[in-house]
Design an enzyme around this catalytic site. Structure first.
Site, PDB file in Angstrom:
ATOM      1  N   ARG A 123       0.819  -1.234   0.000  1.00  0.00           N
ATOM      2  CA  ARG A 123       0.000   0.000   0.000  1.00  0.00           C
ATOM      3  C   ARG A 123       0.846   1.275   0.000  1.00  0.00           C
ATOM      4  NH1 ARG A 123      -2.821  -3.122   3.835  1.00  0.00           N
ATOM      5  NH2 ARG A 123      -4.548  -4.203   2.831  1.00  0.00           N
ATOM      6  N   LYS A 145       2.350  11.351 -11.735  1.00  0.00           N
ATOM      7  CA  LYS A 145       1.450  10.477 -12.498  1.00  0.00           C
ATOM      8  C   LYS A 145       2.184   9.162 -12.738  1.00  0.00           C
ATOM      9  CE  LYS A 145      -1.550  13.638 -15.032  1.00  0.00           C
ATOM     10  NZ  LYS A 145      -1.956  14.140 -16.363  1.00  0.00           N
ATOM     11  N   GLU A 187       8.423  18.156 -25.549  1.00  0.00           N
ATOM     12  CA  GLU A 187       7.823  18.476 -24.242  1.00  0.00           C
ATOM     13  C   GLU A 187       8.421  19.767 -23.673  1.00  0.00           C
ATOM     14  OE1 GLU A 187       5.194  16.935 -23.248  1.00  0.00           O
ATOM     15  OE2 GLU A 187       5.285  14.814 -23.784  1.00  0.00           O
ATOM     16  N   LYS A 229       6.561  23.001 -14.705  1.00  0.00           N
ATOM     17  CA  LYS A 229       5.733  21.850 -14.321  1.00  0.00           C
ATOM     18  C   LYS A 229       5.458  21.877 -12.814  1.00  0.00           C
ATOM     19  CE  LYS A 229       4.416  17.183 -14.975  1.00  0.00           C
ATOM     20  NZ  LYS A 229       4.496  15.944 -15.698  1.00  0.00           N
ATOM     21  N   GLU A 239      -5.119  17.162 -11.346  1.00  0.00           N
ATOM     22  CA  GLU A 239      -5.715  17.561 -12.627  1.00  0.00           C
ATOM     23  C   GLU A 239      -7.227  17.774 -12.533  1.00  0.00           C
ATOM     24  OE1 GLU A 239      -3.811  15.861 -16.091  1.00  0.00           O
ATOM     25  OE2 GLU A 239      -5.648  16.109 -17.221  1.00  0.00           O
ATOM     26  N   ARG A 243      -3.939  21.652 -14.514  1.00  0.00           N
ATOM     27  CA  ARG A 243      -2.909  20.700 -14.957  1.00  0.00           C
ATOM     28  C   ARG A 243      -3.149  20.193 -16.375  1.00  0.00           C
ATOM     29  NH1 ARG A 243       0.200  15.969 -11.500  1.00  0.00           N
ATOM     30  NH2 ARG A 243       1.374  15.166 -13.270  1.00  0.00           N
ATOM     31  N   ASN A 247      -1.198  19.011 -21.239  1.00  0.00           N
ATOM     32  CA  ASN A 247      -1.529  18.084 -22.327  1.00  0.00           C
ATOM     33  C   ASN A 247      -1.678  18.784 -23.668  1.00  0.00           C
ATOM     34  OD1 ASN A 247      -1.593  15.541 -21.013  1.00  0.00           O
ATOM     35  ND2 ASN A 247      -3.432  16.231 -19.948  1.00  0.00           N
ATOM     36  N   HIS A 250      -1.388  16.832 -26.886  1.00  0.00           N
ATOM     37  CA  HIS A 250      -1.484  15.408 -26.562  1.00  0.00           C
ATOM     38  C   HIS A 250      -2.765  14.745 -27.085  1.00  0.00           C
ATOM     39  CE1 HIS A 250       1.889  16.473 -24.081  1.00  0.00           C
ATOM     40  NE2 HIS A 250       1.993  15.270 -23.557  1.00  0.00           N
ATOM     41  N   HIS A 254      -2.047  11.597 -29.033  1.00  0.00           N
ATOM     42  CA  HIS A 254      -2.446  10.235 -28.640  1.00  0.00           C
ATOM     43  C   HIS A 254      -3.176   9.537 -29.780  1.00  0.00           C
ATOM     44  CE1 HIS A 254      -2.212  11.125 -24.029  1.00  0.00           C
ATOM     45  NE2 HIS A 254      -1.075  10.673 -24.513  1.00  0.00           N
ATOM     46  N   HIS A 267       6.247   9.023 -28.568  1.00  0.00           N
ATOM     47  CA  HIS A 267       5.275   9.900 -27.914  1.00  0.00           C
ATOM     48  C   HIS A 267       5.598  11.383 -28.195  1.00  0.00           C
ATOM     49  CE1 HIS A 267       2.584  11.380 -24.775  1.00  0.00           C
ATOM     50  NE2 HIS A 267       3.596  12.034 -24.237  1.00  0.00           N
TER      51      HIS A 267
HETATM   52  P1  NAD Z   1      11.084   5.335 -22.874  1.00  0.00           P
HETATM   53  O1  NAD Z   1      11.015   5.190 -21.427  1.00  0.00           O
HETATM   54  O2  NAD Z   1      10.521   4.248 -23.713  1.00  0.00           O
HETATM   55  O3  NAD Z   1      12.604   5.579 -23.300  1.00  0.00           O
HETATM   56  C1  NAD Z   1      12.921   5.715 -24.653  1.00  0.00           C
HETATM   57  C2  NAD Z   1      14.041   4.743 -25.091  1.00  0.00           C
HETATM   58  O4  NAD Z   1      15.292   5.271 -24.657  1.00  0.00           O
HETATM   59  C3  NAD Z   1      13.925   3.368 -24.488  1.00  0.00           C
HETATM   60  O5  NAD Z   1      14.334   2.423 -25.420  1.00  0.00           O
HETATM   61  C4  NAD Z   1      14.913   3.428 -23.330  1.00  0.00           C
HETATM   62  O6  NAD Z   1      15.386   2.168 -22.929  1.00  0.00           O
HETATM   63  C5  NAD Z   1      16.003   4.271 -23.914  1.00  0.00           C
HETATM   64  N1  NAD Z   1      16.841   4.987 -22.977  1.00  0.00           N
HETATM   65  C6  NAD Z   1      16.463   5.591 -21.828  1.00  0.00           C
HETATM   66  N2  NAD Z   1      17.476   6.276 -21.304  1.00  0.00           N
HETATM   67  C7  NAD Z   1      18.534   6.097 -22.122  1.00  0.00           C
HETATM   68  C8  NAD Z   1      19.873   6.573 -22.122  1.00  0.00           C
HETATM   69  N3  NAD Z   1      20.303   7.426 -21.204  1.00  0.00           N
HETATM   70  N4  NAD Z   1      20.692   6.168 -23.112  1.00  0.00           N
HETATM   71  C9  NAD Z   1      20.232   5.334 -24.089  1.00  0.00           C
HETATM   72  N5  NAD Z   1      18.980   4.887 -24.166  1.00  0.00           N
HETATM   73  C10 NAD Z   1      18.144   5.260 -23.182  1.00  0.00           C
HETATM   74  O7  NAD Z   1      10.371   6.693 -23.374  1.00  0.00           O
HETATM   75  P2  NAD Z   1      10.256   8.162 -22.756  1.00  0.00           P
HETATM   76  O8  NAD Z   1      10.094   9.056 -23.904  1.00  0.00           O
HETATM   77  O9  NAD Z   1      11.311   8.442 -21.767  1.00  0.00           O
HETATM   78  O10 NAD Z   1       8.882   8.089 -21.953  1.00  0.00           O
HETATM   79  C11 NAD Z   1       7.655   7.828 -22.600  1.00  0.00           C
HETATM   80  C12 NAD Z   1       6.700   7.291 -21.578  1.00  0.00           C
HETATM   81  O11 NAD Z   1       6.476   8.292 -20.588  1.00  0.00           O
HETATM   82  C13 NAD Z   1       5.344   6.926 -22.118  1.00  0.00           C
HETATM   83  O12 NAD Z   1       4.948   5.687 -21.588  1.00  0.00           O
HETATM   84  C14 NAD Z   1       4.430   8.032 -21.625  1.00  0.00           C
HETATM   85  O13 NAD Z   1       3.102   7.600 -21.419  1.00  0.00           O
HETATM   86  C15 NAD Z   1       5.091   8.395 -20.331  1.00  0.00           C
HETATM   87  N6  NAD Z   1       4.822   9.765 -19.876  1.00  0.00           N
HETATM   88  C16 NAD Z   1       4.418   9.923 -18.599  1.00  0.00           C
HETATM   89  C17 NAD Z   1       4.193  11.191 -18.115  1.00  0.00           C
HETATM   90  C18 NAD Z   1       3.825  11.369 -16.669  1.00  0.00           C
HETATM   91  O14 NAD Z   1       3.489  12.495 -16.282  1.00  0.00           O
HETATM   92  N7  NAD Z   1       3.912  10.347 -15.858  1.00  0.00           N
HETATM   93  C19 NAD Z   1       4.386  12.311 -18.931  1.00  0.00           C
HETATM   94  C20 NAD Z   1       4.819  12.117 -20.244  1.00  0.00           C
HETATM   95  C21 NAD Z   1       5.037  10.824 -20.711  1.00  0.00           C
HETATM   96  N1  GLY Z   2       2.411  15.073 -18.673  1.00  0.00           N
HETATM   97  C1  GLY Z   2       1.196  15.653 -18.209  1.00  0.00           C
HETATM   98  C2  GLY Z   2       1.074  15.718 -16.733  1.00  0.00           C
HETATM   99  O1  GLY Z   2       1.952  15.359 -16.005  1.00  0.00           O
HETATM  100  O2  GLY Z   2       0.052  16.139 -16.260  1.00  0.00           O
END
Ligand code: NAD
Ligand code: GLY
Length: 365
Positions: A123, A145, A187, A229, A239, A243, A247, A250, A254, A267
């Site tokens: 939890r 998130k 972003e 942010k 949100e 917040r 997006n 987005h 999406h 993305h």
């Molecule tokens: P990702 O985590 O898939 O990373 C992209 C690629 O880069 C992967 O293959 C990873 O293994 C590689 N990688 C990571 N660090 C590296 C490094 N230093 N050197 C070499 N390779 C490396 O993608 P991302 O763009 O980081 O994140 C996208 C994800 O984030 C999505 O799932 C999206 O939904 C999520 N997201 C979440 C929020 C939130 O607020 N929580 C906001 C935006 C996006």
């Molecule tokens: N990436 C959008 C949020 O964190 O709200």
């Protein structure tokens, strides 16, 4: 190692620092203020762990008597229950107690899954974000998130759960593929039109340095993005209103990701193009002028991002976009709510008629 910058997120007892600098994951003192405990679990993936897990482990061994590591399969396609369960398997197999701290070492996929595992194991146990992609350093690691995908929708299962600390080590970005750098720039660019036109001016002046990962430019861009942010999340953690401006781009983005199949466009690439589409819709609704749309489009192109939307359905392309956008989390009773620009540095949530949205999609794809 001392951070170049520290940005604080103010959320009462859930407040935490975001440290930004180079060489931070090697430094034992980076983690000195964290709550103690016997066990730390580094959650990473098969790409990032071989590059950075040993460094992080060495720093954590000064604080925890046991440092475990799990390497998840890499990629958005693995962001689901089965992979999440691998984290619980390790925790339970090693009888990890509720003072165990999870460290997310990787991009947004690893960060979102680790955060959700931390929110639900016993939890709730503490967790720390150590983002290693540009996108995760400026966006996903900040704000709490967390979650996983469901076959019927992206990020549909999750929790708001804040980390104890975020450590943005800029030196990890040197191994990032160029396409991932551009995705992160989308972003960063986003924060200008929604909140800070001075930052937009600055990004325009420094975009070529950012594309090359120039250290000083990168440090400023990550810091300013995290500040904006933190400012938004500090006012609207869950949100209920403001917040949603984070997006921008987005909703169209999406639809592009889902319409092409996840993984075809990154993305950030979809968000970059989605910002052009959302700005074009804002213009059609008379909220901003064409020159502003053109300005954003040129910057997004200079970052190395696509500005023309893909066709996702041969017969009824706009209809398919509309169908997919109705599943957006911001939709209410099937009505799509877009984040639109209504002036320099200002964003609003608005609806639009299907006819106008169709026109925009036809013009942008
Ligand atoms: P990702 O985590 O898939 O990373 C992209 C690629 O880069 C992967 O293959 C990873 O293994 C590689 N990688 C990571 N660090 C590296 C490094 N230093 N050197 C070499 N390779 C490396 O993608 P991302 O763009 O980081 O994140 C996208 C994800 O984030 C999505 O799932 C999206 O939904 C999520 N997201 C979440 C929020 C939130 O607020 N929580 C906001 C935006 C996006
Ligand atoms: N990436 C959008 C949020 O964190 O709200």
């Amino acid at each position: 190692m001392h951070p170049l910058h520290t940005v604080n997120i103010s959320l009462e007892e859930r407040s935490y620092p975001i440290h930004i600098g180079s060489g931070l994951i090697d430094g034992a003192d980076t983690f000195a203020t964290l709550p103690g405990g016997h066990t730390a679990l580094i959650v990473s993936n098969t790409t990032v762990a071989p590059l950075y897990a040993d460094k992080l482990r060495a720093a954590l061994q000064a604080k925890y008597s046991r440092v475990l590591l799990i390497e998840l399969p890499d990629g958005e396609s693995h962001k689901h229950w089965e992979t999440l369960n691998l984290i619980f398997d390790v925790l339970l197999t090693h009888t990890a107690d509720r003072k165990t701290t999870l460290f997310a070492l990787g991009g947004g996929v690893v960060g979102d899954m680790t955060g959700f595992a931390a929110a639900s194991y016993m939890r709730g146990v503490p967790f720390v974000q150590v983002p290693t992609t540009l996108l995760s350093q400026v966006d996903s690691s900040v704000g709490g998130k967390t979650g996983i995908n469901h076959p019927l929708g992206k990020n549909m299962v999750g929790a708001f759960y804040q980390p104890q600390m975020v450590v943005c080590d800029l030196s990890t970005l040197t191994t990032l593929p160029q396409r991932e750098v551009a995705a992160g720039l989308a972003e960063i660019i986003k924060y200008g039109p929604i909140a800070d036109m001075e930052f937009l001016d600055w990004i325009e002046l420094h975009i070529h340095k950012l594309v090359r990962l120039d250290g000083a430019a990168l440090a400023h861009a990550v810091k300013r993005s995290c500040e904006i942010k933190a400012w938004v999340v500090g006012q609207d953690e869950r949100e209920s209103g403001l917040r949603a401006i984070l997006n921008f781009g987005h909703t169209f983005g999406h639809a592009i990701e889902a319409g092409l199949g996840y993984g075809e466009w990154l993305h950030g690439e979809a968000v970059g193009c989605g910002m052009v589409m959302a700005a074009t819709l804002s213009e059609r609704l008379g909220l901003i002028d064409a020159a502003y749309v053109q300005r954003l489009k040129m910057l997004i192109a200079a970052a190395g991002l696509p500005t023309q939307g893909p066709r996702i359905d041969a017969a009824d392309n706009a209809g398919r976009y509309l169908d997919l956008m109705r599943h957006d989390k911001k939709s209410e009773a099937g009505e799509i709510r877009f984040v639109l620009l209504d002036g320099p540095g200002r964003a609003v949530l608005r609806t639009a008629s299907d006819a106008i949205v169709r026109e925009v999609i036809d013009a942008c794809c």
